[in-house]
Scaffold this motif. Structure first.
Motif, mmCIF file in Angstrom:
data_model
loop_
_atom_site.group_PDB
_atom_site.id
_atom_site.type_symbol
_atom_site.label_atom_id
_atom_site.label_comp_id
_atom_site.label_asym_id
_atom_site.label_seq_id
_atom_site.Cartn_x
_atom_site.Cartn_y
_atom_site.Cartn_z
ATOM 1 N N GLY A 165 0.779 -1.227 0.000
ATOM 2 C CA GLY A 165 0.000 0.000 0.000
ATOM 3 C C GLY A 165 0.811 1.277 0.000
ATOM 4 N N ASP A 166 2.133 1.179 0.135
ATOM 5 C CA ASP A 166 2.891 2.421 0.292
ATOM 6 C C ASP A 166 3.590 2.879 -0.982
ATOM 7 N N GLY A 182 9.270 2.913 7.316
ATOM 8 C CA GLY A 182 9.429 1.655 6.588
ATOM 9 C C GLY A 182 8.981 1.866 5.160
ATOM 10 N N GLY A 183 8.616 0.801 4.493
ATOM 11 C CA GLY A 183 8.061 0.946 3.157
ATOM 12 C C GLY A 183 9.098 1.329 2.127
ATOM 13 N N TRP A 298 6.615 -7.522 -3.777
ATOM 14 C CA TRP A 298 6.680 -7.631 -5.235
ATOM 15 C C TRP A 298 5.754 -8.733 -5.737
ATOM 16 N N ARG A 299 5.793 -9.882 -5.093
ATOM 17 C CA ARG A 299 4.983 -11.006 -5.583
ATOM 18 C C ARG A 299 3.505 -10.794 -5.293
ATOM 19 N N ALA A 300 3.206 -10.110 -4.193
ATOM 20 C CA ALA A 300 1.806 -9.780 -3.936
ATOM 21 C C ALA A 300 1.288 -8.811 -4.979
ATOM 22 N N TRP A 363 -4.450 -2.318 -13.359
ATOM 23 C CA TRP A 363 -5.117 -1.082 -13.753
ATOM 24 C C TRP A 363 -4.776 0.070 -12.817
ATOM 25 N N ARG A 364 -4.562 -0.222 -11.551
ATOM 26 C CA ARG A 364 -4.226 0.849 -10.608
ATOM 27 C C ARG A 364 -2.938 1.544 -11.038
ATOM 28 N N ASP A 365 -1.948 0.758 -11.441
ATOM 29 C CA ASP A 365 -0.677 1.331 -11.862
ATOM 30 C C ASP A 365 -0.815 2.074 -13.182
#
Length: 840
Positions: A165-166, A182-183, A298-300, A363-365
């Protein structure tokens, strides 16, 4: 060649296919010998997620000739704040094009950073080197093997990303603001790992030295390393002891027999007087947790989109790797940034990522990229060829749009580049069904079409920034000093203009039509003017287009050029027309023995800037050229697509990436000038998200047979094994789809006919079915429950409506049709009831 893996199927009833989808297909896979590079190392044994390596990798044997950088395989690490390229120089652990704390080169990239090893005060000579990418993640592992002493030295390099989410979080702080705990910190982390292979003797005084190639004036020793500055930006390299102004000494000490040890080095970035990013809590243990979480994130992320499983794991790794290539070059702000040599977000170059991510369901990206470019254009008061990628926009108060009827297009946006914008939106809307992106943007998209420089005859100029223009000049043996934008009119600009106008009509059917008498007569008239000029001035007798039209004489250069020619069908918005003779003529003229479709110079070109002219004796081509050609051949159902598809792996770098330009003779990247310092000139553009995404998008279309059509429908043109793949998680609007292949009858019989299926797992979709000439469909099954036959499409293709659980099976015509028994699902020797079907 790929090895087909067939799924035995027990019934012609589609319900059996749906049941099989719940458990997946069993597909074999060769053992990957590259995984043995990590064998026996406790560090990797304890972290098996690192041992899942892509089959695309670079290997260097130092006993042989020294490889040129053009034949090395580049990888990238990044998290939207910090970025670096790897494996473009020896040793392969060299970090190149280092950038942070934002995706902006500013006063230049930071200088190359190289890790070398010593034992007992001496530097051993490496025997072999390898560079790997962890599958589905921007994590690069390099391995150097030494004979005397018997050492294995590894680097594991990544930029921390510990929460999905970050990255692209709404309201993310601007790049120069304080870093989150973090993130995605503006930091690149490197594990240095060394192992003693000798079980009987220790290795004394093992050390690693990290050396910067920067100018002495930009380097300053720090307490735990050194600092390099580039304008207002700075990079701190720490994790050891400074050794002069440009080196970091990391001490391992003595390694016992069969012993191993690791250390952590950090590259931290800041802007101005901002604080350096804080490392994670817990020291090395915290950094190890970050490594694990980065791979998981990354995999998520990858799992939120589609996956393609073919008979060849290299194809699967190519597609998965290209998703990483595109995402790792997306800035924290959402902008798509080609990070090799450039940075910034480019109007044209956004097309590849927007097409590919839209097809793959990310689509979000894709929307974040388009939204960023829209807000940047509003803030700038007009469209630009390139925007800064570090702008911060408040979602609650974005910049107001200018009056698009008054904003001008000129210079490098006079033509060509603006046409890509409606195509990007149209492709995104086709796949996602998200029309909300169009709210308030119609005038902007109309501006991209109607404000282009079309003269009274319907002719359009070059923008002067076309990716292919330098390659065209080389292949046509034009002097390097020629500026095509000053001397010639462009058929490429005309072709893209026509497609952009038609995309605008598709996006806003109530407002526009390219047909005379329809809405928006100005658009219709301009479309007709440009189309007539294209046919009058550029089209040859065989239907191909001239790429160049002399501005003084209006004489066309009769030679075709692949990017222009195939762009006509690749960018088409309408349904494919019947295969035109012009495409056959083009294939005959451009097809090379290996299956590629490129222009070859009539005489060897003169290449003073490209070093050895022998490398380019057959010319050069753009990295996107194979993707444009394959996409066009896919759309038109041309059998030459299969040969080109099989040739593409040979055109990629060892890491499975494409470059801005390649040598036709070898497929190697054009990379004649390499800048180690980062503040000079480099003639290269590697790890390309624009070109690579165009190629990957066409490959996925080829493997799955799926194309999103205007109006929210889907075209399915299945190919028979071994050319069909298992496509999972494919989405069209609210529909989730899966495609795959199967065998009718006895799977052990080589001559049994094959079939492919398309199933809707969720939502609803309208699907049209077509046949390839080289994979003719013999039968089309009756639609399974959840699917209904509709009236045929306007082009005469069978059309169906699928809802969850619905689908179809197509059976491919065998080379020699002979009577066959129906399948025996019971296994008792009795013939099964015949399946329902119809002649295709």
């Amino acid at each position: 060649m790929r090895t087909p893996f067939k799924m035995a199927w027990r019934s012609v009833a589609l319900v059996s296919v749906v049941a099989l989808l719940a458990t997946g297909q069993a597909r074999g896979e060769e053992e990957d010998p590259r995984a043995t590079a990590l064998a026996g190392v406790e560090f990797f044994r304890a972290r098996p997620f690192l041992a899942d390596l892509s089959r695309w990798h670079t290997a260097v044997d130092h006993a042989g000739p020294r490889p040129s950088r053009e034949n090395l395989g580049e990888t990238g690490v990044g998290n939207g704040r910090a970025f670096a390229l790897l494996s473009l120089a020896l040793p392969l652990n060299t970090l190149h094009g280092i950038c942070g704390p934002a995706y902006d080169r500013g006063a230049g990239f930071f200088s190359d950073l190289t890790t070398t090893w010593t034992a007992g005060g001496r530097a051993p000579a490496p025997r072999r080197e390898h560079s790997f990418q962890v599958r589905g993640a921007a994590v690069t592992i390099t391995w150097e093997q030494f004979a005397q002493p018997a050492l294995d030295a590894y680097t594991i390099t990544f930029a921390p990303w510990t929460s999905m989410g970050d990255w692209l979080a709404p309201g993310a702080p601007p790049p120069g603001a304080a870093q989150p705990p973090g993130g995605t910190r503006a930091e690149i982390l490197r594990f240095l790992l060394v192992r003693n292979r000798d079980p009987g003797a220790a290795v004394e005084q093992v050390e690693a030295l990290l050396t910067s190639a920067g100018e002495p004036g930009s380097l300053t020793p720090a307490e735990a390393g050194f600092i390099q500055t580039r304008g207002t930006r700075a990079m701190l390299v720490d994790g050891g002891a400074p050794r002069g102004a440009n080196a970091l000494r990391v001490v391992f000490g003595d390694l016992p027999p069969a012993g191993e040890a690791f250390r952590v080095v950090r590259l931290r970035f800041r802007e101005g007087g901002a604080p350096w990013p804080e490392p994670p809590a817990g020291g090395d243990a915290g950094t190890l947790r970050e490594l694990r979480q980065t791979v998981r994130s990354w995999r998520a992320w990858s799992a939120t989109g589609a996956a393609v499983v073919s008979g060849d794991p290299r194809w699967d790794d190519f597609i998965e790797g290209m998703k990483v290539t595109v995402k790792v070059q997306q800035a924290r702000t959402g902008a798509s940034c080609p990070m090799s040599r450039y940075t910034g977000t480019w109007t044209r170059d956004l097309t590849g990522p927007a097409f590919f991510l839209s097809r793959m369901g990310h689509w979000r990206d894709a929307r974040a990229m388009l939204d960023y470019a829209w807000h940047a254009a509003c803030a700038a008061g007009g469209l630009r060829n390139m925007f800064d990628a570090t702008l911060a926009f408040d979602p609650a108060a974005p910049p107001p749009a200018p009056d698009w009827t008054k904003a001008a297009l000129g210079g490098r946006t006079a033509a060509e580049g603006p046409s890509y914008v409606p195509l990007q939106y149209e492709r995104y809307v086709r796949w996602s069904g998200d029309r909300s992106i169009l709210d308030g943007r119609r005038a902007f998209l109309e501006h991209c079409v109607m404000r282009q420089r079309v003269d009274e005859r319907g002719l359009l100029p070059f923008s002067g920034d076309e990716t292919f223009r330098e390659m065209l000049k080389i292949d046509f043996n034009l002097p390097a000093s020629v500026k095509v934008e000053e001397r010639y009119w462009s058929s490429n600009s005309a072709i893209l203009f026509l497609q952009a106008a038609e995309a605008l009509c598709r996006l806003f059917p109530d407002h526009y039509s390219p047909r005379p008498g329809g809405p928006s007569p100005d658009l219709a008239a301009r479309h007709a003017l440009v189309r007539a000029a294209l046919d009058r001035h550029y089209r040859a007798n065989d239907g191909t287009f001239a790429a160049l039209l002399d501005k003084k004489t209006l004489a066309p250069d009769p030679r075709p050029f692949e990017d222009v020619e195939f762009g006509w069908w690749w960018s088409a918005v309408d349904l494919p027309e019947p295969r035109p003779a012009a495409l056959d003529a083009l294939v005959r003229r451009l097809q090379q023995p290996e299956g590629t479709l490129v222009t070859v110079p009539e005489t060897p070109p003169s290449l003073p800037l490209l070093g050895k002219a022998a490398k380019a004796r057959r010319g050069v081509y753009t990295g996107m050229g194979p993707g444009l050609a394959l996409g066009a051949l896919n759309r038109m159902g041309h059998p030459a697509a299969a040969r080109l598809f099989e040739a593409i792996p040979g055109l990629c770098s060892p890491s499975g990436n494409l470059s801005e330009a390649h040598y036709t003779a070898t497929g190697a990247a054009v990379h004649p000038v390499y800048d180690r310092v980062g503040a000079g000139v480099e003639l290269s553009a590697r790890l390309r998200c624009w070109e690579g995404a165009i190629v990957a998008d066409a490959c996925v279309e080829h493997l799955t047979g799926l194309t999103a059509l205007p109006g929210g429908a889907l075209l399915w043109r299945p190919r028979g094994p071994p050319d069909v793949a298992d496509g999972r998680g494919l989405r069209l609007g609210d529909a989730e789809l899966r495609v795959g292949d199967m065998v009718i009858g006895d799977p052990r019989a080589e001559d049994e006919p094959s079939a492919a299926y398309l199933v809707c797992l969720a939502g609803e979709a309208v699907v049209e079915v077509a046949s390839w000439p080289d994979h003719p469909v013999a039968r089309l099954s009756a639609p399974h429950k959840g699917a209904a036959r509709l009236a045929d499409s306007p082009t005469g293709l069978p059309r169906f409506r699928f809802s969850a659980g619905g689908g179809l099976i197509v059976t491919f015509r065998a080379p020699e049709e002979v009577p066959r028994r129906a399948p025996d699902p019971r296994g008792d020797g009795r013939e099964a009831p015949p399946g329902t079907g119809e002649d295709f």
